[in-house]
Design an enzyme around this catalytic site. Sequence first.
Site, PDB file in Angstrom:
ATOM      1  N   GLU A 507       0.859  -1.187   0.000  1.00  0.00           N
ATOM      2  CA  GLU A 507       0.000   0.000   0.000  1.00  0.00           C
ATOM      3  C   GLU A 507       0.892   1.232   0.000  1.00  0.00           C
ATOM      4  O   GLU A 507       1.231   1.742  -1.048  1.00  0.00           O
ATOM      5  CB  GLU A 507      -0.956  -0.031   1.202  1.00  0.00           C
ATOM      6  CG  GLU A 507      -2.142   0.886   1.037  1.00  0.00           C
ATOM      7  CD  GLU A 507      -3.273   0.546   2.011  1.00  0.00           C
ATOM      8  OE1 GLU A 507      -4.107   1.418   2.221  1.00  0.00           O
ATOM      9  OE2 GLU A 507      -3.306  -0.582   2.545  1.00  0.00           O
ATOM     10  N   GLU A 785      -2.461   0.554  13.384  1.00  0.00           N
ATOM     11  CA  GLU A 785      -3.599   0.932  12.545  1.00  0.00           C
ATOM     12  C   GLU A 785      -4.917   0.648  13.251  1.00  0.00           C
ATOM     13  O   GLU A 785      -5.851   1.444  13.198  1.00  0.00           O
ATOM     14  CB  GLU A 785      -3.546   0.158  11.230  1.00  0.00           C
ATOM     15  CG  GLU A 785      -4.705   0.461  10.286  1.00  0.00           C
ATOM     16  CD  GLU A 785      -4.570  -0.243   8.958  1.00  0.00           C
ATOM     17  OE1 GLU A 785      -5.188   0.216   7.987  1.00  0.00           O
ATOM     18  OE2 GLU A 785      -3.839  -1.246   8.878  1.00  0.00           O
TER      19      GLU A 785
END
Length: 929
Positions: A507, A785
């Site tokens: 990502e 996260e």
Amino acid sequence: MDVRGSRTALSIVRFSFNHEGLDVLASVLSPTMSSQPSIVSVSFEQHASGVGIEVSNPRISWRFAATNDTIANWEQTAYTLEVSRKSGSPESYHVRSSESVLVPWPSHPLRSREAAQVRIRAHGGSSAEPTEWSEWTTVECGLLNREDWTAKAITSMVKQAEGPLRPHRFRKTFTLSAAAIKQARLYITSLGVFQAYINGFPVGDHCMAPGWTSYKHRLNYETFDVSPLLITNGPNAIAVELAEGWYATRLGFHGGRRFLYGDEMALLAQLEIYSGTEKQTIVTDSTWKSHESALITSEIYDGEVYDAREEQEGWKHSSFAEESWDASRETEFPQAELVSPNAPPVRVTEIVKPVKIITTPSGKTIVDFGQNLVGRIRIPSLIKPANHTLTLIHAEVLEDQELGIRPLRVAKCTDTIISAGTEIRDWTPRFTFHGFRYVQIDGWSPQESTNPLTLDSLTAEVMHTDLKRTGWFNCSHPMINQLHENATWSMRGNFLSIPTDCPQRDERLGWTGDIQVFAPSASFLYNTAGMLGDWLKDLSAEQLVSPNAIPPFVIPNVISEELWPVFPQAIWDDVTVLLPWTLYQNYGDTDILRRQYPSMTAWIDRGVQRGPDRLWDHTLFQLGDWLDPTAPPDQPGNARTDGTLVADAYLVHVTKVLSSIASILEKAADATRYETDYLTLKKRFQRKYISPEGYLVGDTQTALSLALVFDLLDTPTQISNAGARLARLVRRAQFQVSTGFAGTPIITHALTKAGYTQLAYRMVQEKTCPSWMYPITMGATTIWERWDSMRPDGSVNPGEMTSFNHYALGSIINWLHKCVAGVSPLDPGWRRVLVKPIPGGTVTQAEAIYETVYGRLECSWEVKGGRFKMEVVVPPNSWTRVIVPGEGDGEGRWVGSGRYTFESRFDSQVDWPPKALGPPMFAFEDTFV
């Protein structure tokens, strides 16, 4: 009251210090108040160095430092600025002004390549004498016009049909005359990432140059002073190694896509040498030689393969024989605008040594560096038999005592070395980076009889955009300090060329929502004006090509429409307004607002998808309070707070901010229009979501926090009831976090604003999951996260989207800066500052230092025995409003520059510890330190 630079103000301050048990150090009013500060730095625009600047009239700033930090109430009244150009005598300009930040360029415009030196002295205070002159500081323009480029873009003769593209090397030899070199500049960029060498020496210390931009719109070039590397009266060689970088590699999740910008790497370089009265220019063209690199592949996600058997020793030097090298092929000149970045480059900023070598149950060798970081491994010396393969696999965590690679998804994160049978010296991957704490090494173990792996065999090099550190925080609570340190490490790891969401898996993209919520914290820790200002230019470029002016979710945009279509979205797209506003608040630069204004108005006027009431269309899906801790692992957007309510609250707030921006830019008609729209939308929000008593239909911590922080409530009763309801929900949640992306940055601010600071402290100190302290109890060294990225049993969250290095939820540190340490700006650029610490919890001491654009601001306090004591240092040319705990809600007192001590009677343990709420048959014990 105008407190700036007046004798009246000083007498008022003197009076204020001598009542209600408050005292100020006598040294503040001592004769040292007649001394002058020094000018410690001069800078230009928001540029990191001032060399290669891309404006011909660069604005100038300077910072002050007090030699003894007790220069009282010093304010600049005028400045003298000298400009020295290549020809003629220095030009002198005397300006009566208190401004010292981004003042206009006084001389005639600079031309391409032109340099000037600037020095400044300031007048002010009670002394008739000015400050000492600053050091001479150089500003130098880059290539301001496209026609300044005479180089051709070159690539290899062989075009690969598919990727990954093999890195290539290019070289050119040339001879210089015997005349001494006066100046030599290398202007260089690439479609890909490069490392240049002259006569075997690396050019600069940049990594991953020229960085990642929206290549279809903007392409960075670098400017290097290479004079010391050149040889006069003899042969020289310039050599460049080029890899695909972000330009051609696969990007995005679910396997990503290759060749998003192009399927060929290219190099563009222009070396300009001035010796005597002559200018010699070496440019990339078909006369350059090219050859495949000893790097077989080099990719962002998958890592790098180095085959020492393919190495050609000496290829960087002029004496190298080029017989086996091909000619280069000229290719199309880049269509994008060539720009010199304001942001500093990516560099290696720290070396981390390993702390442990682990043998796993399966027999694997893993090196633990003790810190989750972003960068690369360096091996000073490696001796292995010919054809031996060594692999390094990087990951952030261990799971079941083995390397935890599942969160990486399909990113390999593996570097490979193939030996030629001779010593490999000083190896490191050159064109990739990894997010890791642990490295599994296959092909080298501690048990080897000769040259075994030890803790001295390798180090980790920390890489990120080399921003200047500006803010520090510390307090008496070790775990809160670790929380702040974790957020700082996450920022470092995710500020690598662009602000990314994560640095490890497939990502590493510039998600707009992440930086929108974290920007206030980021801009305290580091000077982000150049980097985030550059990133906003890419945002505008990509947004404004859309007919509806909807920004992509990631900038630069690499996500396919099929995978993640572009659609309007609150919080994420609101970055168009809120990020420029944050930068303006921190750096006082109206040009950032002016430049981004078309992007802001396009988003609000055309991008927002509205319903009949001009709030958000409720049929549109909103990410909303993303990553609410109750959201299932496979449904991170399934939050307790309605997404449309979150979006509507943001819309009211952003419209108000845009009205303020229009007013600052003197766009009176727009300011009136947006102010009217704001008031209308606020009333409609209130009718839609808020009861007359102040309760919200979305009865959640996030909804109530938004209403309180965004001033969506009107009456004292509404504010009081909403605050009390929020406090009740926090206690019912037993102080665990109940918010996601929208609520987390503001929940503690909302509690503090409503008068429940002790609940905010209690939330921050909670250790059970979900909480800010829980990851620390699990050994986290960065922000996760998810609140439960790792579960209490040591297993990794089963969701596909699990990272251990995301800064967004670390936005809590803004509350540590503003409310615990107590420092925040009252004016853009921190010209006027609010110092208002609010002690509580078990924190008995806190301090913050912030390097404002005027100078160093310091605040430190402690509470002991019912007495509060605080020391404040205010930089020259700025003023601070000080509100001391225990004084009530008064206006406080204004102080100018100097060092001050304040004391008051204050009990920080009132209402501590707060108790959780629950059924009476259960006893809730508070366990915290």
